[in-house]
Write a protein that holds these residues in place. Structure first.
Motif, PDB file in Angstrom:
ATOM      1  N   SER A 164      -3.912   1.101   3.355  1.00 21.69           N
ATOM      2  CA  SER A 164      -3.191   0.016   4.044  1.00 21.69           C
ATOM      3  C   SER A 164      -1.708   0.040   3.748  1.00 21.69           C
ATOM      4  N   GLY A 165      -1.115   1.223   3.782  1.00 17.14           N
ATOM      5  CA  GLY A 165       0.311   1.372   3.557  1.00 17.14           C
ATOM      6  C   GLY A 165       0.932   2.274   4.597  1.00 17.14           C
ATOM      7  N   GLY A 166       2.256   2.293   4.657  1.00 14.77           N
ATOM      8  CA  GLY A 166       2.970   3.138   5.597  1.00 14.77           C
ATOM      9  C   GLY A 166       3.200   2.459   6.940  1.00 14.77           C
ATOM     10  N   GLY A 167       4.044   3.076   7.740  1.00 18.50           N
ATOM     11  CA  GLY A 167       4.344   2.513   9.045  1.00 18.50           C
ATOM     12  C   GLY A 167       5.239   1.288   8.936  1.00 18.50           C
ATOM     13  N   VAL A 168       5.305   0.523  10.003  1.00 15.99           N
ATOM     14  CA  VAL A 168       6.117  -0.694  10.055  1.00 15.99           C
ATOM     15  C   VAL A 168       5.203  -1.907  10.013  1.00 15.99           C
ATOM     16  N   ALA A 169       5.438  -2.801   9.072  1.00 18.62           N
ATOM     17  CA  ALA A 169       4.598  -3.995   8.917  1.00 18.62           C
ATOM     18  C   ALA A 169       5.114  -5.117   9.816  1.00 18.62           C
ATOM     19  N   PRO A 170       4.242  -5.811  10.536  1.00 14.51           N
ATOM     20  CA  PRO A 170       4.691  -6.893  11.422  1.00 14.51           C
ATOM     21  C   PRO A 170       5.118  -8.130  10.661  1.00 14.51           C
ATOM     22  N   GLU A 171       6.108  -8.812  11.187  1.00 13.54           N
ATOM     23  CA  GLU A 171       6.512 -10.105  10.644  1.00 13.54           C
ATOM     24  C   GLU A 171       5.738 -11.179  11.408  1.00 13.54           C
TER      25      GLU A 171
END
Length: 274
Positions: free
Chosen positions: A130-137
């Motif tokens: 569950s890591g990497g990429g762009v996390a949503p706000e």
């Protein structure tokens, strides 16, 4: 965790008093924990260390600013300070190379470091949970970031992190998480990472131009019900990383290694030993 198997230790990494958990023998495996309020090595890996230690020599440090490690924060570049801390941790304990597993913040830092042209950590295989990429706000992240040091709010955080109700209905588990969040200085160091100057860049975070430069064999583990990631983000990561493998736990949220530890442990052991 069984203290006769998993030992709690301290080491001076330069002038930073660093807490870590150690267990097992064999190839080194470093576990990098998540970055929520109360996050630490024990909270992240208590359901995994004993089984993994049957096959590997496990080191699970508390990140700089977390757990029982010194509470220091760099407003100039905390990412770089944490990267240096792990590199010096390895040097101090004479760990030349290691496999790595990282969850959430730990996974995002791991995959970012792995994508660098000359990674500062000597890595063999890596597992990103569950890591990497762009996390949503989104609303879920707002709940995670606005912790007010109450048990009620900690329960809401558990609802964000997990898909399985048993975690937020277990009062003893909530109490354990709550107590971990009250370690002096832990709230301040965790909250400080959320501060952003109006003049800072949009992301304000170090991100790789591409994950396609990763050389380490990579296993991506995701939860289909993860509220802290965009749907399908893991498929996109897997497409970018040459030769990577992807496993999705359909009934898991952000921490599949905690929600389904037996299946996760077997998956990881098979990947690291194949």
């Amino acid at each position: 965790m069984n203290p006769s198997i998993v030992q709690s230790k301290f080491v001076m990494v330069g002038d930073i008093r660093t807490h870590y958990l150690e267990a097992g023998q064999g190839e080194p495996l470093i576990l990098l924990h998540s970055g929520e309020f109360g996050g630490c090595a024990e909270i992240s890996w208590e359901y995994n260390m004993e089984k993994l230690s049957e096959h590997f020599h496990i080191f699970a440090p508390d990140w700089l600013g977390y757990g029982l490690t010194d509470k220091l924060f760099s407003f100039q570049d905390m990412f770089e300070e944490r990267v240096k801390h792990i590199r010096r941790f390895m040097e101090t304990l004479c760990i030349e190379r290691a496999h790595f597993i990282g969850n959430s913040m730990g996974g995002s830092m791991l995959i970012t470091v792995a994508a660098e042209e000359q990674p500062p950590w000597n890595m063999d295989k890596i597992v990103v949970v569950s890591g990497g990429g762009v996390a949503p706000e989104n609303e879920a992240r707002e709940i995670l970031n606005s912790y007010d040091c109450t048990k009620e709010h900690m329960r809401e955080i558990m609802k964000v992190i997990f898909a399985q109700e048993r975690f937020w209905n277990d009062q003893a588990y909530i109490e354990k998480r709550y107590n971990a969040s009250l370690v002096p200085g832990a709230w301040e160091c965790t909250a400080a990472a959320r501060f952003k100057s109006p003049a800072a860049s949009v992301s304000g975070k170090r991100r790789p131009k591409t994950y396609g430069t990763i050389q380490s064999p990579t296993l991506i583990v995701a939860g289909a019900q993860d509220r802290l990631r965009y749907p399908g983000y893991a498929d996109e990561l897997a497409k970018q990383i040459p030769g990577s493998k992807l496993h999705v736990f359909e009934q898991a949220g952000h921490c599949s290694h905690i929600e389904f530890p037996d299946a996760f442990n077997k998956l990881v052991i098979d990947f690291l030993k194949e």
